[in-house]
Design an enzyme around this catalytic site. Structure first.
Site, PDB file in Angstrom:
ATOM      1  N   LYS A  84       0.852  -1.195   0.000  1.00 29.12           N
ATOM      2  CA  LYS A  84       0.000   0.000   0.000  1.00 29.12           C
ATOM      3  C   LYS A  84       0.885   1.240   0.000  1.00 29.12           C
ATOM      4  O   LYS A  84       1.782   1.374   0.853  1.00 29.12           O
ATOM      5  CB  LYS A  84      -0.885  -0.041   1.245  1.00 29.12           C
ATOM      6  CG  LYS A  84      -2.169   0.757   1.172  1.00 29.12           C
ATOM      7  CD  LYS A  84      -3.039   0.403   2.387  1.00 29.12           C
ATOM      8  CE  LYS A  84      -4.268   1.271   2.474  1.00 29.12           C
ATOM      9  NZ  LYS A  84      -4.949   1.079   3.777  1.00 29.12           N
TER      10      LYS A  84
HETATM   11  O1  G3P Z   1      -7.502   2.021   5.590  1.00 27.93           O
HETATM   12  C1  G3P Z   1      -7.893   3.253   5.124  1.00 27.93           C
HETATM   13  C2  G3P Z   1      -9.259   3.711   5.558  1.00 27.93           C
HETATM   14  O2  G3P Z   1     -10.197   2.703   5.467  1.00 27.93           O
HETATM   15  C3  G3P Z   1      -9.276   4.525   6.803  1.00 27.93           C
HETATM   16  O3  G3P Z   1     -10.579   4.740   7.318  1.00 27.93           O
HETATM   17  O4  G3P Z   1     -12.134   5.513   9.065  1.00 27.93           O
HETATM   18  O5  G3P Z   1      -9.684   6.012   9.283  1.00 27.93           O
HETATM   19  O6  G3P Z   1     -11.060   7.191   7.593  1.00 27.93           O
HETATM   20  P1  G3P Z   1     -10.864   5.919   8.367  1.00 27.93           P
END
Ligand code: G3P
Length: 219
Positions: A84
Site C-alpha cells: 500500500k
Molecule cells: O484504511 C484506510 C481507511 O479505510 C481509513 O478509514 O475511518 O480512518 O477514515 P478511516
C-alpha cells in the site's frame, strides 16, 4: 462485491473468515499503531488468516528511495501482500515499478478522480478512495466513487479495482455496490451492521414463540 476487513484484530478477522465474509484485509499505519504489535510478524499472522486473499501492508516512508526499499521488504512477506502506497509522486512511481513486476499495489489516500486516473495508469491493483473522510469535511464521498467507477468503465484496459475505503456505515457499502465498485474495506463492526433489520428481529421472535407453542423439538 468483495469484502475486505479494515483491521489488524486477529480474532475479528477469524470471525469474519468463519462467516465467509473475508475476501481480504487492509491495514494502515494508524491501525498498526492501535494494535500495539510489531508490524511484520503481525502482517504474517494476518496473511495466514486471510488464506491467500489480498492483505494490504502500507509503507511508512514518504521519499521514493526509502519507500521502494520498504516495498521490497513488505512484498517478500507473502504472495498475497498488496503493497500500500500513498497517492504521491513517490507512491505512484513505486506503484508503477512493483506492478510491472507483478506485485499487487493498493494506492491509498485517494480523494479525487484525477488521482484515481494516475493510479490506474501506474497499474495499481486497487485504488482506495476514502468516502468517510470526504463526508467528514462536508463533501459527498460517494460521488467520488461514482466518478471513479464511470471513468474506469470508460477505459476497459485499466485493471485497477475500486476499493472503497474509509467506510463508516452500511449505506456506504450498499451505495458503492449499486455503483459497481469491486471491493470495499470496512471495520468488522460496520460489516456486521449489514445483518441488522428490525423486521428480522421481530419476525424471529414470533417464530421462536410460535415454535414453543408446538411443544416439538427438531433434535
Ligand atoms: O484504511 C484506510 C481507511 O479505510 C481509513 O478509514 O475511518 O480512518 O477514515 P478511516
Amino acid at each position: 462485491m468483495k469484502f475486505f476487513a479494515d483491521t489488524s484484530d486477529l480474532d475479528e478477522l477469524k470471525d469474519l473468515a468463519d462467516l465467509g465474509l473475508l475476501d481480504g484485509v487492509t491495514t494502515n499505519p494508524s491501525i498498526i499503531a492501535k494494535s500495539g504489535k510489531e508490524f511484520i510478524p503481525l502482517i504474517k499472522e494476518i496473511c495466514d488468516i486471510a488464506g491467500g486473499t489480498p492483505v494490504s501492508a502500507e509503507v511508512a516512508a514518504t521519499d521514493y528511495e526509502t519507500m521502494r526499499k520498504e516495498a521490497d521488504v513488505l512484498r517478500a512477506i507473502a504472495d498475497n501482500i498488496a503493497v500500500k502506497v500513498p497517492l504521491t509522486e513517490a507512491g505512484i512511481r513505486t506503484c508503477k515499478e512493483l506492478s510491472d513486476e507483478g506485485t499487487m499495489v493498493n494506492v491509498t489516500l485517494c480523494f479525487s478522480p484525477g488521482q484515481a486516473l494516475l493510479a490506474a495508469k501506474a497499474g495499481a491493483a486497487f485504488i482506495s478512495p476514502f468516502v468517510g473522510r470526504l463526508d467528514d469535511i462536508s463533501f459527498q464521498g460517494l460521488e467520488l466513487i461514482a466518478d471513479i467507477v464511470t471513468i474506469y468503465d470508460n477505459y476497459p484496459q485499466y485493471d485497477t479495482e475500486v476499493l472503497v475505503a474509509s467506510v463508516r456505515n452500511p449505506m456506504h457499502i450498499i451505495e458503492s455496490a449499486k455503483m459497481g465498485a469491486q471491493v470495499m474495506t470496512a471495520p468488522p463492526k460496520v460489516i456486521k451492521q449489514l445483518f441488522n433489520h428490525p423486521l428480522t428481529d421481530k419476525g424471529l421472535a414470533a417464530f421462536v414463540e410460535d415454535w414453543a407453542k408446538t411443544g416439538q423439538s427438531i433434535l
